[in-house]
Scaffold this active site. Structure first.
Site, PDB file in Angstrom:
ATOM      1  N   HIS A  74      -8.333   4.929 -49.556  1.00 37.65           N
ATOM      2  CA  HIS A  74      -9.427   4.405 -50.557  1.00 37.65           C
ATOM      3  C   HIS A  74     -10.090   3.396 -49.804  1.00 37.65           C
ATOM      4  CE1 HIS A  74     -10.673   2.338 -54.423  1.00 37.65           C
ATOM      5  NE2 HIS A  74     -10.291   3.510 -54.920  1.00 37.65           N
ATOM      6  N   ASP A 128      -0.909   0.110 -49.360  1.00 31.26           N
ATOM      7  CA  ASP A 128      -1.316   0.193 -50.787  1.00 31.26           C
ATOM      8  C   ASP A 128      -0.641   0.891 -51.597  1.00 31.26           C
ATOM      9  OD1 ASP A 128      -2.939   0.719 -52.578  1.00 31.26           O
ATOM     10  OD2 ASP A 128      -4.787   1.551 -51.301  1.00 31.26           O
ATOM     11  N   GLN A 147      -1.285   3.779 -56.090  1.00 30.67           N
ATOM     12  CA  GLN A 147      -0.787   5.021 -56.842  1.00 30.67           C
ATOM     13  C   GLN A 147       0.421   5.213 -56.663  1.00 30.67           C
ATOM     14  OE1 GLN A 147      -2.962   6.577 -58.575  1.00 30.67           O
ATOM     15  NE2 GLN A 147      -4.907   5.816 -57.895  1.00 30.67           N
ATOM     16  N   LYS A 191      -3.311   0.391 -63.330  1.00 28.36           N
ATOM     17  CA  LYS A 191      -2.701   1.979 -62.950  1.00 28.36           C
ATOM     18  C   LYS A 191      -1.107   2.029 -63.381  1.00 28.36           C
ATOM     19  CE  LYS A 191      -5.942   2.129 -58.998  1.00 28.36           C
ATOM     20  NZ  LYS A 191      -7.036   3.085 -59.508  1.00 28.36           N
ATOM     21  N   CYS A 228     -13.699   7.515 -54.380  1.00 30.91           N
ATOM     22  CA  CYS A 228     -13.871   6.242 -53.481  1.00 30.91           C
ATOM     23  C   CYS A 228     -13.107   6.708 -52.218  1.00 30.91           C
ATOM     24  CB  CYS A 228     -13.171   4.982 -54.036  1.00 30.91           C
ATOM     25  SG  CYS A 228     -14.133   4.449 -55.592  1.00 30.91           S
TER      26      CYS A 228
HETATM   27  N1  7TS Z   1      -5.870   1.923 -53.433  1.00 31.69           N
HETATM   28  C1  7TS Z   1      -5.634   3.106 -53.931  1.00 31.69           C
HETATM   29  C2  7TS Z   1      -4.822   4.225 -53.451  1.00 31.69           C
HETATM   30  C3  7TS Z   1      -6.547   3.507 -55.476  1.00 31.69           C
HETATM   31  O1  7TS Z   1      -6.321   4.771 -55.966  1.00 31.69           O
HETATM   32  C4  7TS Z   1      -7.217   2.312 -55.983  1.00 31.69           C
HETATM   33  C5  7TS Z   1      -7.771   2.921 -57.231  1.00 31.69           C
HETATM   34  C6  7TS Z   1      -7.510   1.154 -55.252  1.00 31.69           C
HETATM   35  C7  7TS Z   1      -6.866   0.953 -54.142  1.00 31.69           C
HETATM   36  C8  7TS Z   1      -8.051   0.132 -55.842  1.00 31.69           C
HETATM   37  O2  7TS Z   1      -7.766  -0.267 -57.066  1.00 31.69           O
HETATM   38  P1  7TS Z   1      -8.037  -1.373 -57.910  1.00 31.69           P
HETATM   39  O3  7TS Z   1      -7.245  -1.581 -59.201  1.00 31.69           O
HETATM   40  O4  7TS Z   1      -8.203  -2.777 -57.119  1.00 31.69           O
HETATM   41  O5  7TS Z   1      -9.543  -0.969 -58.482  1.00 31.69           O
HETATM   42  N2  7TS Z   1      -8.225   4.081 -57.313  1.00 31.69           N
HETATM   43  C9  7TS Z   1      -9.276   4.652 -58.293  1.00 31.69           C
HETATM   44  C10 7TS Z   1      -9.328   6.168 -58.611  1.00 31.69           C
HETATM   45  O6  7TS Z   1      -8.646   6.845 -57.895  1.00 31.69           O
HETATM   46  N3  7TS Z   1     -10.201   6.094 -59.505  1.00 31.69           N
HETATM   47  O7  7TS Z   1     -10.706   5.042 -59.772  1.00 31.69           O
HETATM   48  C11 7TS Z   1     -10.132   4.028 -59.042  1.00 31.69           C
END
Ligand code: 7TS
Length: 423
Positions: A140, A217, A220, A243, A381
């Site tokens: 990501h 990371d 997910q 999430k 992303c």
């Molecule tokens: N890493 C992964 C694998 C992600 O899917 C996301 C967000 C992030 C980092 C960043 O997370 P945040 O909570 O700091 O924003 N992924 C997504 C997505 O798949 N659609 O919207 C956000």
């Protein structure tokens, strides 16, 4: 972590003890009763963010109504209650990720901030010109850009382990890229664009055999799989509350104590100090050192409630149920002529990414929305992943344990409708 296909084979006795009653579980989530464009909502955008159970909403509400105050600074009753609840939430997250001590958990805004924190503090104190940082092609942007910025600032080089056409990291290439110049490796546990579950503990072992620390990371992974940072062997792990059926604006960074305790601060301000004079400031021990300013108190408490909720169902039960749903969705969608699945790794979780011949993913997303179906259409992303597969974007249905087969059936009908419009 047991891979999800192993989870599927977990003994049926435990499945019988904890039957998965999706209809009952759905009642915990007020948003799942919404209608969109006159249709009952089918929420398949869980990789972007998840809906919240009543227990999380109540925990946040109770915090503000019954014991809200700032934390770590008041001698008065409310401040002590709020501090106790905030620290209890930290212990819940500690248990959830399997850390050995609560001080290894830093509350941050989310996975993005956790990665930026490590890149800024660990990164800037350890990475010099000529060094290398290793990531994979399926990251990501949150696990690309902070490392790119670090490399620009230090003169280090970003190396990228390639993926194959199923969307799996080519492990021989990853291993070859680890060398004496590598200062840190940052890898995604479960890909948000492809659903690939990476063999993280193996990748950590490969890195550790070269003395390279690893950040995982887990944005997910945390909502879908049992996470155990000690079993994974990783040095850092990040996840996002929103999430995981918790509030937005809160997340957690796990850092191994011996690393965390030697890292310089991320931001300066209140709470992260032991003493301040104009000539010298002494920093507090972690996690306070990394939590400058008033934290997201109610968010952390809500994240703790989300952890309770997930553990109440059980991550193995969740993994087993979701895998069945994922297999159902994968075979239904791949049977439709003109649908191309993007990401066909042997081990996947939650995500089905696809394109439809002759239809732009954004149009597909819009048409599905008119049917009450929420999916994400775009590059998620993860533009390098799109580049790898030669597509500008995909349609992504991402599942959670509250989804049902009849919702997948509605998605399939929606896709058929798109085909009628475009062909
Ligand atoms: N890493 C992964 C694998 C992600 O899917 C996301 C967000 C992030 C980092 C960043 O997370 P945040 O909570 O700091 O924003 N992924 C997504 C997505 O798949 N659609 O919207 C956000």
């Amino acid at each position: 972590m047991p891979e999800l296909d192993e989870v599927k084979q977990a003994d049926s006795a435990s499945a019988a003890e904890h039957p998965f009653e999706v209809e009952r579980i759905r009642q915990d989530f007020p948003a799942l009763t919404l209608s969109v464009h006159g249709q009952p909502l089918v929420y398949l955008d869980n990789a972007a963010s998840t809906q919240k159970p009543v227990s999380v909403l109540d925990a946040v509400d109770r915090c503000y109504r019954e014991y809200y105050s700032n934390v770590h600074r008041g001698v008065h009753h409310l401040s002590q209650k709020a501090t106790d609840a905030y620290e209890e939430a930290r212990r819940k997250v500690q248990g959830f990720v399997g850390a050995s001590r609560a001080e290894e958990i830093v509350f941050v805004r989310g996975a993005t901030e956790g990665i930026n924190l490590v890149a800024s503090t660990f990164g800037r104190s350890r990475v010099k010109a000529g060094d290398e940082v290793l990531i994979t092609e399926m990251e990501h942007h949150s696990n690309i850009v902070p490392w790119q910025m670090l490399c620009e600032q230090t003169g280090a080089t970003l190396r990228v382990a390639p993926i194959d056409d199923r969307g799996e990291v080519i492990l021989e290439e990853y291993e070859k890229l680890l060398n004496d110049r590598t200062r840190i490796a940052a890898i995604v546990h479960i890909s948000n664009a492809l659903g690939t579950i990476n063999p993280v503990s193996r990748m950590v072992e490969m890195a550790h055999s070269r003395d390279v620390p690893v950040l995982v990371d887990g944005a997910q992974a945390a909502p879908h799989a049992l996470v155990d940072v000690e079993a994974l062997g990783c040095d850092f792990f990040v996840c996002s509350g929103h999430k995981m059926f918790g509030p937005t604006g809160i997340g957690a960074l796990y850092g191994r104590w011996d690393l965390l305790s030697t890292m310089p601060p991320y931001q300066g301000g209140g709470e992260m100090i032991r003493s301040v004079t104009f000539t010298k400031t002494e920093y507090a021990e972690p996690p306070a050192r990394f939590e400058a300013g008033t934290p997201n108190i109610a968010g952390a408490i809500g994240m703790g409630a989300a952890v309770d909720y997930l553990q109440g169902i059980g991550l193995e039960t969740i993994g087993r149920y979701e895998l069945g749903l994922l297999e159902y969705a994968t075979s239904a969608l791949s049977a439709i002529p003109g649908v191309r699945l993007i990401g066909t790794a042997a081990h996947r979780a939650s995500v089905v990414s696809f394109t439809i011949d002759g239809a732009h993913p954004h149009d597909v997303g819009t048409i599905l929305d008119r049917e009450g179906i929420a999916v994400r259409a775009g590059h998620h992303c993860a533009q390098p992943v799109m580049d790898h597969f030669g597509v500008p974007a995909t349609v992504r249905a991402s599942l959670a344990f509250y989804n049902q087969r009849q919702e997948i059936d509605r998605l399939v009908s929606g896709v058929e409708k798109v085909k009628e419009i475009f062909n």
